[in-house]
Design an enzyme around this catalytic site. Structure first.
Site, PDB file in Angstrom:
ATOM      1  N   GLY A   1     -18.986  31.230  -2.123  1.00 36.60           N
ATOM      2  CA  GLY A   1     -19.033  32.695  -2.057  1.00 36.60           C
ATOM      3  C   GLY A   1     -20.405  33.251  -2.399  1.00 36.60           C
TER       4      GLY A   1
ATOM      5  N   HIS B   1     -28.673  27.060  -5.642  1.00 34.00           N
ATOM      6  CA  HIS B   1     -27.555  26.105  -5.612  1.00 34.00           C
ATOM      7  C   HIS B   1     -27.808  24.971  -6.620  1.00 34.00           C
ATOM      8  CE1 HIS B   1     -25.473  27.906  -2.321  1.00 34.00           C
ATOM      9  NE2 HIS B   1     -26.248  27.477  -1.353  1.00 34.00           N
TER      10      HIS B   1
HETATM   11  P1  A3P Z   1     -14.582  30.151   4.150  1.00 37.72           P
HETATM   12  O1  A3P Z   1     -15.347  29.111   4.895  1.00 37.72           O
HETATM   13  O2  A3P Z   1     -13.451  29.579   3.362  1.00 37.72           O
HETATM   14  O3  A3P Z   1     -14.165  31.300   5.002  1.00 37.72           O
HETATM   15  P2  A3P Z   1     -21.240  30.716   0.817  1.00 37.72           P
HETATM   16  O4  A3P Z   1     -21.617  32.137   0.954  1.00 37.72           O
HETATM   17  O5  A3P Z   1     -21.428  30.163  -0.552  1.00 37.72           O
HETATM   18  O6  A3P Z   1     -21.864  29.900   1.886  1.00 37.72           O
HETATM   19  O7  A3P Z   1     -19.656  30.659   1.009  1.00 37.72           O
HETATM   20  C1  A3P Z   1     -19.089  30.945   2.256  1.00 37.72           C
HETATM   21  C2  A3P Z   1     -17.623  31.213   2.034  1.00 37.72           C
HETATM   22  O8  A3P Z   1     -17.466  32.534   1.484  1.00 37.72           O
HETATM   23  C3  A3P Z   1     -16.896  31.199   3.364  1.00 37.72           C
HETATM   24  O9  A3P Z   1     -15.567  30.778   3.057  1.00 37.72           O
HETATM   25  C4  A3P Z   1     -16.955  32.671   3.740  1.00 37.72           C
HETATM   26  O10 A3P Z   1     -16.016  33.051   4.709  1.00 37.72           O
HETATM   27  C5  A3P Z   1     -16.707  33.326   2.400  1.00 37.72           C
HETATM   28  N1  A3P Z   1     -17.194  34.705   2.344  1.00 37.72           N
HETATM   29  C6  A3P Z   1     -18.322  35.208   2.879  1.00 37.72           C
HETATM   30  N2  A3P Z   1     -18.431  36.504   2.629  1.00 37.72           N
HETATM   31  C7  A3P Z   1     -17.349  36.862   1.909  1.00 37.72           C
HETATM   32  C8  A3P Z   1     -16.885  38.091   1.352  1.00 37.72           C
HETATM   33  N3  A3P Z   1     -17.565  39.209   1.521  1.00 37.72           N
HETATM   34  N4  A3P Z   1     -15.734  38.083   0.669  1.00 37.72           N
HETATM   35  C9  A3P Z   1     -15.040  36.943   0.507  1.00 37.72           C
HETATM   36  N5  A3P Z   1     -15.412  35.741   1.025  1.00 37.72           N
HETATM   37  C10 A3P Z   1     -16.557  35.702   1.709  1.00 37.72           C
END
Ligand code: A3P
Length: 322
Positions: A69, A132
Protein backbone atom coordinates in the site's frame (compact mmCIF):
# COMPACT_ATOMS: atom_id res chain seq x y z
CA UNK A 1 27.25 11.78 -11.33
CA UNK A 2 30.41 12.26 -13.41
CA UNK A 3 31.26 9.40 -15.76
CA UNK A 4 34.42 8.37 -13.84
CA UNK A 5 32.35 8.17 -10.66
CA UNK A 6 29.88 6.00 -12.55
CA UNK A 7 32.71 3.69 -13.46
CA UNK A 8 34.05 3.64 -9.91
CA UNK A 9 30.58 2.91 -8.54
CA UNK A 10 30.11 0.15 -11.10
CA UNK A 11 33.45 -1.40 -10.21
CA UNK A 12 32.59 -1.17 -6.53
CA UNK A 13 29.25 -2.78 -7.28
CA UNK A 14 30.80 -5.70 -9.03
CA UNK A 15 33.24 -6.28 -6.20
CA UNK A 16 30.48 -6.09 -3.63
CA UNK A 17 28.01 -8.16 -5.63
CA UNK A 18 30.49 -10.92 -6.35
CA UNK A 19 30.89 -11.41 -2.59
CA UNK A 20 27.14 -11.71 -1.94
CA UNK A 21 24.89 -14.80 -2.12
CA UNK A 22 22.98 -14.76 -5.42
CA UNK A 23 19.69 -16.44 -6.30
CA UNK A 24 17.69 -16.86 -9.52
CA UNK A 25 13.94 -17.19 -9.82
CA UNK A 26 12.65 -13.67 -10.43
CA UNK A 27 13.05 -11.52 -13.55
CA UNK A 28 16.74 -11.10 -12.71
CA UNK A 29 19.08 -12.54 -10.08
CA UNK A 30 18.72 -11.10 -6.59
CA UNK A 31 21.56 -10.65 -4.10
CA UNK A 32 21.39 -11.16 -0.35
CA UNK A 33 22.74 -7.96 1.18
CA UNK A 34 22.79 -7.88 5.00
CA UNK A 35 19.91 -10.36 5.19
CA UNK A 36 17.73 -8.71 2.51
CA UNK A 37 17.13 -9.87 -1.08
CA UNK A 38 17.79 -7.03 -3.50
CA UNK A 39 18.32 -6.34 -7.18
CA UNK A 40 21.89 -5.37 -8.12
CA UNK A 41 20.73 -1.78 -8.65
CA UNK A 42 19.18 -1.61 -5.19
CA UNK A 43 22.38 -2.89 -3.59
CA UNK A 44 24.29 -0.08 -5.27
CA UNK A 45 21.73 2.56 -4.43
CA UNK A 46 21.50 1.49 -0.80
CA UNK A 47 25.25 1.38 -0.25
CA UNK A 48 25.58 4.85 -1.80
CA UNK A 49 22.76 6.13 0.34
CA UNK A 50 24.28 4.74 3.52
CA UNK A 51 27.47 6.65 2.94
CA UNK A 52 26.08 9.85 1.44
CA UNK A 53 22.54 10.59 2.60
CA UNK A 54 22.19 13.59 4.91
CA UNK A 55 18.97 13.27 6.87
CA UNK A 56 17.31 16.27 8.51
CA UNK A 57 15.60 16.01 11.91
CA UNK A 58 12.21 16.90 10.40
CA UNK A 59 12.36 14.28 7.64
CA UNK A 60 9.53 11.75 7.66
CA UNK A 61 10.16 8.40 5.98
CA UNK A 62 7.26 6.30 4.69
CA UNK A 63 8.50 2.72 4.87
CA UNK A 64 6.82 -0.29 3.31
CA UNK A 65 7.50 -3.77 2.05
CA UNK A 66 6.61 -3.72 -1.67
CA UNK A 67 2.88 -4.14 -2.42
CA UNK A 68 1.71 -3.24 1.07
CA UNK A 69 0.00 0.00 0.00
CA UNK A 70 2.96 2.31 -0.60
CA UNK A 71 1.06 4.23 -3.28
CA UNK A 72 -1.90 4.79 -0.96
CA UNK A 73 0.31 5.85 1.96
CA UNK A 74 2.20 8.29 -0.28
CA UNK A 75 -1.07 9.82 -1.46
CA UNK A 76 -2.48 10.10 2.07
CA UNK A 77 0.67 11.50 3.65
CA UNK A 78 1.17 14.00 0.84
CA UNK A 79 -2.48 15.10 1.01
CA UNK A 80 -2.40 15.47 4.80
CA UNK A 81 0.97 17.23 4.97
CA UNK A 82 0.23 19.70 2.17
CA UNK A 83 -3.44 20.45 2.80
CA UNK A 84 -2.94 24.08 3.82
CA UNK A 85 -1.51 24.79 0.34
CA UNK A 86 -3.57 22.16 -1.48
CA UNK A 87 -6.92 21.45 0.19
CA UNK A 88 -8.10 17.92 -0.56
CA UNK A 89 -10.66 17.91 -3.31
CA UNK A 90 -9.52 21.21 -4.82
CA UNK A 91 -9.56 21.34 -8.62
CA UNK A 92 -5.82 21.95 -8.86
CA UNK A 93 -4.64 19.32 -6.36
CA UNK A 94 -1.28 17.76 -7.37
CA UNK A 95 -2.79 14.28 -6.92
CA UNK A 96 -5.03 14.99 -9.91
CA UNK A 97 -2.07 15.36 -12.25
CA UNK A 98 0.83 13.51 -10.61
CA UNK A 99 1.07 9.79 -9.80
CA UNK A 100 1.29 9.32 -6.01
CA UNK A 101 4.54 7.41 -6.51
CA UNK A 102 6.09 10.61 -7.89
CA UNK A 103 4.91 12.90 -5.10
CA UNK A 104 7.07 11.21 -2.45
CA UNK A 105 10.51 10.15 -3.71
CA UNK A 106 12.19 6.90 -2.76
CA UNK A 107 15.40 7.20 -0.77
CA UNK A 108 17.02 4.39 -2.71
CA UNK A 109 17.03 6.07 -6.12
CA UNK A 110 19.13 4.31 -8.73
CA UNK A 111 22.59 5.81 -8.85
CA UNK A 112 22.89 5.81 -12.63
CA UNK A 113 19.89 7.98 -13.33
CA UNK A 114 19.60 10.30 -10.36
CA UNK A 115 22.35 10.77 -7.84
CA UNK A 116 20.55 10.09 -4.57
CA UNK A 117 22.18 12.77 -2.46
CA UNK A 118 21.94 15.52 -5.08
CA UNK A 119 18.32 14.71 -5.83
CA UNK A 120 17.25 14.48 -2.20
CA UNK A 121 19.35 17.41 -0.97
CA UNK A 122 17.46 19.72 -3.30
CA UNK A 123 14.08 19.01 -1.67
CA UNK A 124 12.68 21.64 0.71
CA UNK A 125 12.05 20.80 4.38
CA UNK A 126 10.11 19.18 5.84
CA UNK A 127 10.75 16.30 3.45
CA UNK A 128 8.44 13.37 2.94
CA UNK A 129 10.56 10.46 1.71
CA UNK A 130 9.83 6.80 1.16
CA UNK A 131 11.68 3.52 1.24
CA UNK A 132 11.31 -0.23 0.86
CA UNK A 133 14.49 -0.79 2.88
CA UNK A 134 14.20 -2.92 6.01
CA UNK A 135 14.94 -1.09 9.26
CA UNK A 136 18.53 -2.37 9.64
CA UNK A 137 19.46 -1.03 6.19
CA UNK A 138 18.26 2.53 6.82
CA UNK A 139 21.21 4.89 7.27
CA UNK A 140 21.91 4.94 11.02
CA UNK A 141 21.76 8.73 11.05
CA UNK A 142 17.99 8.53 10.41
CA UNK A 143 17.27 7.09 13.85
CA UNK A 144 20.13 8.99 15.50
CA UNK A 145 18.59 12.28 14.38
CA UNK A 146 15.14 11.16 15.51
CA UNK A 147 13.59 11.23 12.02
CA UNK A 148 10.07 9.88 12.16
CA UNK A 149 9.03 6.79 10.24
CA UNK A 150 5.56 5.67 9.17
CA UNK A 151 5.54 1.94 8.46
CA UNK A 152 2.65 0.33 6.61
CA UNK A 153 2.34 -3.45 6.50
CA UNK A 154 -0.26 -5.80 5.06
CA UNK A 155 -1.58 -9.30 5.53
CA UNK A 156 1.21 -11.51 4.08
CA UNK A 157 -1.02 -13.66 1.83
CA UNK A 158 -2.42 -10.53 0.19
CA UNK A 159 1.12 -9.18 -0.16
CA UNK A 160 2.18 -12.34 -1.97
CA UNK A 161 -0.79 -12.24 -4.36
CA UNK A 162 -0.32 -8.54 -5.07
CA UNK A 163 3.40 -8.94 -5.72
CA UNK A 164 2.87 -11.98 -7.95
CA UNK A 165 0.53 -9.96 -10.16
CA UNK A 166 2.87 -6.99 -10.17
CA UNK A 167 5.99 -9.00 -10.98
CA UNK A 168 4.25 -10.60 -13.92
CA UNK A 169 4.07 -7.15 -15.44
CA UNK A 170 7.76 -6.38 -15.08
CA UNK A 171 8.66 -7.52 -18.60
CA UNK A 172 6.49 -8.70 -21.46
CA UNK A 173 8.57 -11.83 -22.07
CA UNK A 174 8.68 -12.91 -18.43
CA UNK A 175 6.06 -14.73 -16.42
CA UNK A 176 6.18 -16.26 -12.97
CA UNK A 177 4.52 -19.52 -12.10
CA UNK A 178 2.30 -18.93 -9.06
CA UNK A 179 3.21 -22.16 -7.24
CA UNK A 180 6.97 -21.78 -7.75
CA UNK A 181 6.90 -18.13 -6.73
CA UNK A 182 4.86 -19.01 -3.66
CA UNK A 183 7.46 -21.57 -2.59
CA UNK A 184 10.20 -18.98 -2.99
CA UNK A 185 8.17 -16.44 -1.00
CA UNK A 186 7.76 -19.00 1.78
CA UNK A 187 11.54 -19.40 1.82
CA UNK A 188 11.81 -15.64 2.31
CA UNK A 189 12.92 -15.04 -1.27
CA UNK A 190 11.19 -11.97 -2.66
CA UNK A 191 12.24 -8.41 -3.40
CA UNK A 192 13.24 -6.81 -0.06
CA UNK A 193 12.38 -10.13 1.61
CA UNK A 194 12.04 -11.98 3.82
CA UNK A 195 8.73 -10.23 4.49
CA UNK A 196 8.62 -11.31 8.15
CA UNK A 197 12.03 -9.84 8.97
CA UNK A 198 11.00 -6.56 7.33
CA UNK A 199 7.76 -6.31 9.30
CA UNK A 200 9.27 -7.46 12.56
CA UNK A 201 12.15 -4.98 12.33
CA UNK A 202 9.88 -1.96 12.09
CA UNK A 203 7.39 -3.43 14.57
CA UNK A 204 10.10 -3.73 17.20
CA UNK A 205 11.23 -0.17 16.53
CA UNK A 206 7.65 1.06 16.90
CA UNK A 207 7.32 -0.74 20.23
CA UNK A 208 10.62 0.70 21.47
CA UNK A 209 10.03 4.22 20.09
CA UNK A 210 6.29 4.74 19.54
CA UNK A 211 6.68 8.49 19.14
CA UNK A 212 9.20 8.03 16.35
CA UNK A 213 7.84 5.02 14.48
CA UNK A 214 4.15 4.77 13.62
CA UNK A 215 3.15 1.22 12.69
CA UNK A 216 0.08 0.84 10.48
CA UNK A 217 -1.75 -2.10 8.92
CA UNK A 218 -3.39 -1.91 5.47
CA UNK A 219 -6.43 -3.92 6.58
CA UNK A 220 -7.06 -1.61 9.55
CA UNK A 221 -6.75 1.42 7.28
CA UNK A 222 -9.24 -0.10 4.85
CA UNK A 223 -11.65 -0.70 7.75
CA UNK A 224 -11.47 2.88 9.06
CA UNK A 225 -9.48 5.19 6.81
CA UNK A 226 -10.66 8.36 8.55
CA UNK A 227 -9.28 7.29 11.93
CA UNK A 228 -5.92 6.55 10.34
CA UNK A 229 -5.82 9.81 8.39
CA UNK A 230 -6.26 11.67 11.70
CA UNK A 231 -3.57 9.51 13.27
CA UNK A 232 -1.26 10.27 10.37
CA UNK A 233 -1.92 14.00 10.68
CA UNK A 234 -1.11 13.92 14.42
CA UNK A 235 2.08 11.99 13.72
CA UNK A 236 3.11 14.40 10.96
CA UNK A 237 2.50 17.23 13.47
CA UNK A 238 -0.24 18.79 11.38
CA UNK A 239 -3.32 17.67 13.36
CA UNK A 240 -6.75 18.42 11.95
CA UNK A 241 -8.42 21.35 13.71
CA UNK A 242 -11.95 21.00 15.10
CA UNK A 243 -13.16 23.22 12.26
CA UNK A 244 -11.52 20.98 9.69
CA UNK A 245 -13.03 17.88 11.25
CA UNK A 246 -16.52 19.36 11.42
CA UNK A 247 -16.13 20.70 7.88
CA UNK A 248 -15.40 17.21 6.50
CA UNK A 249 -11.69 17.72 5.71
CA UNK A 250 -10.80 14.21 6.89
CA UNK A 251 -13.42 12.60 4.67
CA UNK A 252 -12.19 14.70 1.73
CA UNK A 253 -8.67 13.32 2.11
CA UNK A 254 -10.04 9.78 2.38
CA UNK A 255 -12.22 10.23 -0.72
CA UNK A 256 -9.50 11.85 -2.80
CA UNK A 257 -7.04 9.05 -1.93
CA UNK A 258 -9.50 6.19 -2.24
CA UNK A 259 -8.57 3.31 -4.51
CA UNK A 260 -11.53 3.99 -6.81
CA UNK A 261 -10.76 7.70 -7.16
CA UNK A 262 -7.00 7.39 -7.70
CA UNK A 263 -7.39 4.45 -10.08
CA UNK A 264 -9.83 6.40 -12.24
CA UNK A 265 -7.57 9.44 -12.76
CA UNK A 266 -5.93 9.56 -16.22
CA UNK A 267 -2.49 10.15 -14.65
CA UNK A 268 -2.80 6.81 -12.84
CA UNK A 269 -4.75 4.81 -15.41
CA UNK A 270 -2.63 5.38 -18.50
CA UNK A 271 1.00 5.68 -19.55
CA UNK A 272 4.23 3.96 -18.58
CA UNK A 273 6.95 5.26 -16.23
CA UNK A 274 10.39 3.99 -15.34
CA UNK A 275 10.61 5.09 -11.73
CA UNK A 276 13.42 2.91 -10.45
CA UNK A 277 15.58 2.63 -13.54
CA UNK A 278 15.53 -0.21 -16.05
CA UNK A 279 12.02 -1.30 -15.05
CA UNK A 280 9.31 0.61 -16.92
CA UNK A 281 5.87 -0.16 -15.48
CA UNK A 282 2.38 0.86 -16.48
CA UNK A 283 1.12 3.58 -14.15
CA UNK A 284 -2.04 1.53 -13.68
CA UNK A 285 -0.08 -1.44 -12.30
CA UNK A 286 -0.05 0.22 -8.86
CA UNK A 287 -3.87 0.00 -8.76
CA UNK A 288 -5.08 -3.59 -9.22
CA UNK A 289 -7.87 -4.86 -6.93
CA UNK A 290 -7.34 -2.84 -3.75
CA UNK A 291 -9.11 -5.45 -1.59
CA UNK A 292 -8.60 -7.08 1.76
CA UNK A 293 -8.49 -10.89 1.46
CA UNK A 294 -7.99 -11.12 -2.30
CA UNK A 295 -5.70 -14.08 -1.56
CA UNK A 296 -8.85 -16.21 -1.20
CA UNK A 297 -9.36 -16.12 -4.96
CA UNK A 298 -5.76 -17.16 -5.69
CA UNK A 299 -4.39 -19.43 -2.96
CA UNK A 300 -5.52 -22.91 -1.92
CA UNK A 301 -6.33 -23.59 1.74
CA UNK A 302 -3.11 -25.55 1.94
CA UNK A 303 -1.02 -22.65 0.63
CA UNK A 304 -2.76 -20.27 3.00
CA UNK A 305 -2.07 -22.51 5.99
CA UNK A 306 1.55 -22.93 5.01
CA UNK A 307 2.24 -19.20 4.81
CA UNK A 308 0.20 -18.49 7.96
CA UNK A 309 2.30 -21.03 9.91
CA UNK A 310 5.58 -19.59 8.66
CA UNK A 311 4.57 -16.01 9.47
CA UNK A 312 3.23 -17.02 12.90
CA UNK A 313 6.47 -18.78 13.73
CA UNK A 314 8.67 -15.94 12.45
CA UNK A 315 6.73 -13.32 14.42
CA UNK A 316 6.40 -15.41 17.58
CA UNK A 317 7.22 -13.47 20.72
CA UNK A 318 7.03 -10.11 19.00
CA UNK A 319 3.42 -9.35 19.94
CA UNK A 320 2.59 -8.76 16.26
CA UNK A 321 -0.02 -10.92 14.55
CA UNK A 322 -1.97 -10.84 11.29
P1 A3P B 1 -3.55 -5.26 -4.95
O1 A3P B 1 -2.54 -5.76 -5.92
O2 A3P B 1 -3.92 -6.28 -3.93
O3 A3P B 1 -4.74 -4.65 -5.60
P2 A3P B 1 2.16 -0.69 -3.45
O4 A3P B 1 1.61 0.67 -3.61
O5 A3P B 1 2.96 -0.89 -2.21
O6 A3P B 1 2.86 -1.13 -4.69
O7 A3P B 1 0.90 -1.65 -3.22
C1 A3P B 1 -0.01 -1.87 -4.26
C2 A3P B 1 -1.26 -2.45 -3.65
O8 A3P B 1 -2.00 -1.40 -3.01
C3 A3P B 1 -2.14 -3.01 -4.74
O9 A3P B 1 -2.87 -4.07 -4.12
C4 A3P B 1 -3.03 -1.82 -5.05
O10 A3P B 1 -4.22 -2.14 -5.72
C5 A3P B 1 -3.27 -1.27 -3.66
N1 A3P B 1 -3.66 0.14 -3.66
C6 A3P B 1 -3.19 1.13 -4.44
N2 A3P B 1 -3.78 2.28 -4.16
C7 A3P B 1 -4.66 2.04 -3.17
C8 A3P B 1 -5.59 2.85 -2.45
N3 A3P B 1 -5.74 4.13 -2.73
N4 A3P B 1 -6.32 2.27 -1.49
C9 A3P B 1 -6.18 0.96 -1.21
N5 A3P B 1 -5.33 0.13 -1.87
C10 A3P B 1 -4.57 0.67 -2.83
Amino acid sequence: MAENNHDAAEEGDNQLLSALPKKEGMWKPFFLYRGCWLTPRSVTSITLLQSQFAPRPDDVVLATFPKCGTTWLKALAFAVANRSRHPAGSGAHPLLTTHPQDLVPFLELPHRDVHPVAALDGLPSPRLLSTHMPAPLLPLSISALGCRVVYLCREPKDVFVSSWHYMNKVTADFSLDMDATFELFCEGFSLYGPLWDHVRGYWEQSVAEPDRVLFLKYDDMMADAGKHVKMLADFLRVPFTDEEVSGGAVEEVVAMCSFENLKSLPVNSSGVSDRIGGMPMENSSYFRAGKVGDWKTHLTEEMAKKLDCIVEEKLRGSGLTF
